[in-house]
Design a protein around this motif. Structure first.
Motif, PDB file in Angstrom:
ATOM      1  N   GLY A  29      56.071  52.013  63.888  1.00 10.42           N
ATOM      2  CA  GLY A  29      56.013  51.261  62.647  1.00 10.42           C
ATOM      3  C   GLY A  29      54.829  50.330  62.526  1.00 10.42           C
ATOM      4  O   GLY A  29      54.717  49.601  61.538  1.00 10.42           O
ATOM      5  N   VAL A  30      53.926  50.308  63.534  1.00 11.57           N
ATOM      6  CA  VAL A  30      52.761  49.422  63.486  1.00 11.57           C
ATOM      7  C   VAL A  30      51.500  50.284  63.407  1.00 11.57           C
ATOM      8  O   VAL A  30      51.211  51.033  64.341  1.00 11.57           O
ATOM      9  N   PRO A  31      50.733  50.187  62.307  1.00  6.64           N
ATOM     10  CA  PRO A  31      49.495  50.980  62.218  1.00  6.64           C
ATOM     11  C   PRO A  31      48.539  50.641  63.363  1.00  6.64           C
ATOM     12  O   PRO A  31      48.319  49.472  63.676  1.00  6.64           O
ATOM     13  N   SER A  32      47.970  51.648  63.991  1.00 10.49           N
ATOM     14  CA  SER A  32      47.156  51.435  65.196  1.00 10.49           C
ATOM     15  C   SER A  32      45.868  50.681  64.914  1.00 10.49           C
ATOM     16  O   SER A  32      45.275  50.122  65.824  1.00 10.49           O
ATOM     17  N   TYR A  33      45.421  50.661  63.629  1.00  6.46           N
ATOM     18  CA  TYR A  33      44.156  49.993  63.324  1.00  6.46           C
ATOM     19  C   TYR A  33      44.300  48.481  63.153  1.00  6.46           C
ATOM     20  O   TYR A  33      43.324  47.780  62.968  1.00  6.46           O
ATOM     21  N   ILE A  34      45.510  47.947  63.238  1.00  3.76           N
ATOM     22  CA  ILE A  34      45.727  46.513  63.002  1.00  3.76           C
ATOM     23  C   ILE A  34      45.586  45.697  64.286  1.00  3.76           C
ATOM     24  O   ILE A  34      45.050  44.592  64.282  1.00  3.76           O
ATOM     25  N   TYR A  35      46.063  46.249  65.430  1.00  3.45           N
ATOM     26  CA  TYR A  35      46.083  45.489  66.675  1.00  3.45           C
ATOM     27  C   TYR A  35      45.421  46.269  67.799  1.00  3.45           C
ATOM     28  O   TYR A  35      45.387  47.498  67.796  1.00  3.45           O
ATOM     29  N   THR A  36      44.921  45.521  68.785  1.00  3.35           N
ATOM     30  CA  THR A  36      44.472  46.096  70.056  1.00  3.35           C
ATOM     31  C   THR A  36      45.281  45.464  71.171  1.00  3.35           C
ATOM     32  O   THR A  36      45.574  44.267  71.133  1.00  3.35           O
ATOM     33  N   GLU A  37      45.646  46.293  72.149  1.00  2.00           N
ATOM     34  CA  GLU A  37      46.409  45.750  73.273  1.00  2.00           C
ATOM     35  C   GLU A  37      45.569  45.780  74.544  1.00  2.00           C
ATOM     36  O   GLU A  37      44.835  46.722  74.808  1.00  2.00           O
ATOM     37  N   ARG A  50      58.337  40.430  83.156  1.00  2.00           N
ATOM     38  CA  ARG A  50      56.965  40.156  83.580  1.00  2.00           C
ATOM     39  C   ARG A  50      56.038  40.491  82.416  1.00  2.00           C
ATOM     40  O   ARG A  50      56.195  41.535  81.780  1.00  2.00           O
ATOM     41  N   PRO A  51      55.066  39.636  82.110  1.00  2.00           N
ATOM     42  CA  PRO A  51      54.179  39.926  80.977  1.00  2.00           C
ATOM     43  C   PRO A  51      53.372  41.190  81.234  1.00  2.00           C
ATOM     44  O   PRO A  51      52.855  41.400  82.323  1.00  2.00           O
ATOM     45  N   SER A  52      53.304  42.035  80.221  1.00  2.00           N
ATOM     46  CA  SER A  52      52.661  43.329  80.416  1.00  2.00           C
ATOM     47  C   SER A  52      51.432  43.543  79.555  1.00  2.00           C
ATOM     48  O   SER A  52      50.497  44.213  79.977  1.00  2.00           O
ATOM     49  N   THR A  53      51.420  42.995  78.343  1.00  2.00           N
ATOM     50  CA  THR A  53      50.351  43.329  77.404  1.00  2.00           C
ATOM     51  C   THR A  53      49.997  42.138  76.538  1.00  2.00           C
ATOM     52  O   THR A  53      50.872  41.454  76.019  1.00  2.00           O
ATOM     53  N   LEU A  54      48.703  41.923  76.387  1.00  2.00           N
ATOM     54  CA  LEU A  54      48.196  40.928  75.454  1.00  2.00           C
ATOM     55  C   LEU A  54      47.774  41.663  74.193  1.00  2.00           C
ATOM     56  O   LEU A  54      47.061  42.662  74.260  1.00  2.00           O
ATOM     57  N   ILE A  55      48.225  41.198  73.033  1.00  2.00           N
ATOM     58  CA  ILE A  55      47.963  41.896  71.772  1.00  2.00           C
ATOM     59  C   ILE A  55      47.200  40.975  70.837  1.00  2.00           C
ATOM     60  O   ILE A  55      47.591  39.829  70.637  1.00  2.00           O
ATOM     61  N   ILE A  56      46.091  41.465  70.272  1.00  2.00           N
ATOM     62  CA  ILE A  56      45.247  40.659  69.400  1.00  2.00           C
ATOM     63  C   ILE A  56      44.923  41.447  68.144  1.00  2.00           C
ATOM     64  O   ILE A  56      44.677  42.662  68.192  1.00  2.00           O
ATOM     65  N   LYS A  57      44.918  40.752  67.016  1.00  2.00           N
ATOM     66  CA  LYS A  57      44.587  41.393  65.746  1.00  2.00           C
ATOM     67  C   LYS A  57      43.128  41.864  65.755  1.00  2.00           C
ATOM     68  O   LYS A  57      42.238  41.147  66.197  1.00  2.00           O
ATOM     69  N   ASN A  58      42.881  43.045  65.225  1.00  2.00           N
ATOM     70  CA  ASN A  58      41.523  43.572  65.175  1.00  2.00           C
ATOM     71  C   ASN A  58      40.615  42.734  64.287  1.00  2.00           C
ATOM     72  O   ASN A  58      39.415  42.624  64.554  1.00  2.00           O
ATOM     73  N   GLU A  59      41.161  42.123  63.248  1.00  2.00           N
ATOM     74  CA  GLU A  59      40.316  41.288  62.393  1.00  2.00           C
ATOM     75  C   GLU A  59      39.807  40.073  63.165  1.00  2.00           C
ATOM     76  O   GLU A  59      38.684  39.598  62.935  1.00  2.00           O
ATOM     77  N   ASP A  60      40.607  39.568  64.099  1.00  2.00           N
ATOM     78  CA  ASP A  60      40.147  38.451  64.925  1.00  2.00           C
ATOM     79  C   ASP A  60      39.101  38.915  65.930  1.00  2.00           C
ATOM     80  O   ASP A  60      38.130  38.205  66.205  1.00  2.00           O
ATOM     81  N   GLU A  86      49.189  31.626  63.535  1.00  2.00           N
ATOM     82  CA  GLU A  86      50.372  32.007  64.301  1.00  2.00           C
ATOM     83  C   GLU A  86      50.325  33.511  64.604  1.00  2.00           C
ATOM     84  O   GLU A  86      49.767  34.304  63.846  1.00  2.00           O
ATOM     85  N   ASN A  87      50.926  33.900  65.719  1.00  2.00           N
ATOM     86  CA  ASN A  87      51.129  35.300  66.077  1.00  2.00           C
ATOM     87  C   ASN A  87      49.833  36.085  66.252  1.00  2.00           C
ATOM     88  O   ASN A  87      49.815  37.299  66.128  1.00  2.00           O
ATOM     89  N   THR A  88      48.728  35.387  66.516  1.00  2.00           N
ATOM     90  CA  THR A  88      47.474  36.085  66.717  1.00  2.00           C
ATOM     91  C   THR A  88      47.508  36.881  68.022  1.00  2.00           C
ATOM     92  O   THR A  88      47.032  37.996  68.081  1.00  2.00           O
ATOM     93  N   SER A  89      48.043  36.290  69.041  1.00  2.00           N
ATOM     94  CA  SER A  89      48.136  36.990  70.324  1.00  2.00           C
ATOM     95  C   SER A  89      49.443  36.626  70.981  1.00  2.00           C
ATOM     96  O   SER A  89      49.956  35.528  70.816  1.00  2.00           O
ATOM     97  N   LYS A 144      40.766  49.049  80.353  1.00  2.00           N
ATOM     98  CA  LYS A 144      40.187  49.081  79.022  1.00  2.00           C
ATOM     99  C   LYS A 144      41.254  48.829  77.963  1.00  2.00           C
ATOM    100  O   LYS A 144      42.368  49.355  78.056  1.00  2.00           O
ATOM    101  N   PRO A 145      40.921  48.032  76.935  1.00  2.00           N
ATOM    102  CA  PRO A 145      41.865  47.838  75.835  1.00  2.00           C
ATOM    103  C   PRO A 145      42.038  49.120  75.042  1.00  2.00           C
ATOM    104  O   PRO A 145      41.191  50.020  75.089  1.00  2.00           O
ATOM    105  N   LYS A 146      43.125  49.191  74.291  1.00  2.00           N
ATOM    106  CA  LYS A 146      43.403  50.402  73.503  1.00  2.00           C
ATOM    107  C   LYS A 146      44.171  50.017  72.247  1.00  2.00           C
ATOM    108  O   LYS A 146      44.755  48.927  72.171  1.00  2.00           O
ATOM    109  N   PRO A 147      44.189  50.885  71.237  1.00  2.00           N
ATOM    110  CA  PRO A 147      44.950  50.576  70.030  1.00  2.00           C
ATOM    111  C   PRO A 147      46.430  50.406  70.359  1.00  2.00           C
ATOM    112  O   PRO A 147      46.966  51.074  71.247  1.00  2.00           O
ATOM    113  N   LEU A 148      47.060  49.499  69.658  1.00  2.00           N
ATOM    114  CA  LEU A 148      48.481  49.245  69.887  1.00  2.00           C
ATOM    115  C   LEU A 148      49.298  50.471  69.508  1.00  2.00           C
ATOM    116  O   LEU A 148      49.143  51.017  68.415  1.00  2.00           O
ATOM    117  N   ASN A 149      50.163  50.897  70.397  1.00  2.00           N
ATOM    118  CA  ASN A 149      51.017  52.052  70.149  1.00  2.00           C
ATOM    119  C   ASN A 149      52.471  51.589  70.057  1.00  2.00           C
ATOM    120  O   ASN A 149      53.174  51.500  71.054  1.00  2.00           O
TER     121      ASN A 149
END
Length: 390
Positions: free
Chosen positions: A279-287, A369-379, A357-360, A271-276
């Protein structure tokens, strides 16, 4: 068997192609990005084997891009010779035509079927071209609004149907918000995303695996689209006040390292979860945690890399990949009483492509090794609400 095509998007040249090299023996097969168990459990109605992966689209220089179909060895001979000659003296449309029709080229090809389509830039502008040896079939068709369209390979009918019936061409905004390049990228991503979404069917006809896109850059040179990601999502309760968005299993990332195409498959079941992050507000990104990733190294046709060269190129590049281009395919689904899902009959599949740029991106682990995909909540909200009545 293959799929290559040359067409225009708002008068902007686009060249696309798949990567499968098929063979007559269905027992000879490898795993591919869109079917990673093909070697062990192929579909019963797979009539073609898959021998290897190779780039069908080749940008030989800033003024010349060519896609090929037919015999791979013959294509290598022709493309390598064209690149060597073009590096010394730029081809024109006239001199390229003379080369393809020369006794030398005809003798090299013998009775082998191979075809080429593409674009060339010379003093007279950008010209589309096609050449066929030994009657290798190249379809030429006017498809509004894509103009004169050249298509070859076993996937030709699928692409013609897609361009004529399914993909809804974007109309440039007035006043213009995007450049011609941006519009061409957005729509070509939608076309290739649609092909990827049906790749389980495409491989039965011997094409697919992944798709490349080349076009005219903002600097007026031919280039391939680099750093792009394809996502597939399901949307349930799609017109309700609270639609649910779920990432469907796997995402595809494509990058080029020199001339080597690397396709990453990113499998995500947790399951995805808020980015932890500090310095990054958790409501901006989901990982989205990545359970597993695989990479496929696909070489161009006009030159060969040794395995040692490939390993050296890939090992020198960090796995972290920032997406320059993103393509999202949305499938409207509903659930029956038993919990099984199916597509909503009266809703269309939606494709949303964007260039932000920098959407994900992928966060590096210590072992690269890639561990996490991060996407903006607005997207994510924009995707989630795609089916809501306006």
């Amino acid at each position: 068997m293959t799929l290559i095509a040359a067409f225009y998007i708002n008068n902007h040249p686009v060249l696309i192609g798949d990567v499968l090299i098929s063979c007559p023996d269905p027992s000879e097969r490898i795993n591919i990005p869109t079917n990673e168990t093909l070697k062990e459990s192929a579909p019963e109605n797979l009539y073609f084997g898959i021998r290897t992966l190779r780039q069908k689209v080749n940008v030989l220089s800033s003024n010349l891009m060519i896609a090929w179909c037919g015999d791979m060895c013959a294509a290598h001979t022709i493309l390598k010779e064209i690149k060597d000659r073009n590096d010394k003296k730029k081809f024109t449309q006239k001199s390229l035509k003379s080369f393809f029709e020369s006794d030398e080229a005809i003798e090299w090809m013998g009775n082998i079927e191979v075809g080429f389509i593409g674009y060339i830039i010379d003093d007279h502008g950008i010209k589309q071209f096609h050449y066929s040896f030994n009657e290798a079939e190249i379809n030429q068709k006017t498809i509004p609004p894509y103009g004169n369209t050249l298509i070859a390979g076993s996937g030709s009918n699928d692409l013609i149907h897609l361009l004529e019936e399914i993909v809804q061409p974007r109309k440039p905004s007035i006043p213009k918000k995007n450049s011609e390049f941006d519009e061409a990228v957005i729509e070509s991503l939608s076309i290739c995303g649609a092909l990827l979404a049906t790749d389980f069917k495409n491989i039965l006809l011997g094409y697919g695996g992944s798709f490349e896109i080349a076009t005219l850059s903002k600097k007026g040179m031919f280039e391939k689209l680099n750093n792009l990601t394809y996502f597939q999502w399901s949307v349930s309760n799609c017109e309700s006040s609270n639609p649910k968005l779920d990432l469907v299993g796997k995402a595809y990332k494509q990058i080029y390292i020199n001339d080597l195409l690397v396709v990453f498959t990113l499998s995500m079941s947790k399951k995805p979860k808020p980015l932890n992050r500090d310095g990054v507000p958790s409501y901006i990104y989901t990982e989205f945690p990545i359970d597993e990733y695989k990479d496929y190294r696909i070489t161009p046709c006009y030159k060969y890399f040794s395995q040692k060269e490939i390993e050296s190129m890939v090992s020198d590049v960090p796995i972290e990949i920032t997406s320059r281009f993103n393509c999202n395919f949305l499938f409207p689904i509903e659930y029956n009483q038993s919990g099984a899902s199916s597509l909503v009959c009266d809703k269309s599949v939606i494709c949303k492509s964007h260039l932000r740029e920098n959407t994900s991106y992928i966060v590096d682990c210590p072992n690269h090794r890639p561990s996490t995909l991060i996407i903006k909540n607005e997207d994510l909200d924009d995707l989630r609400n795609s089916y809501k009545l306006k």
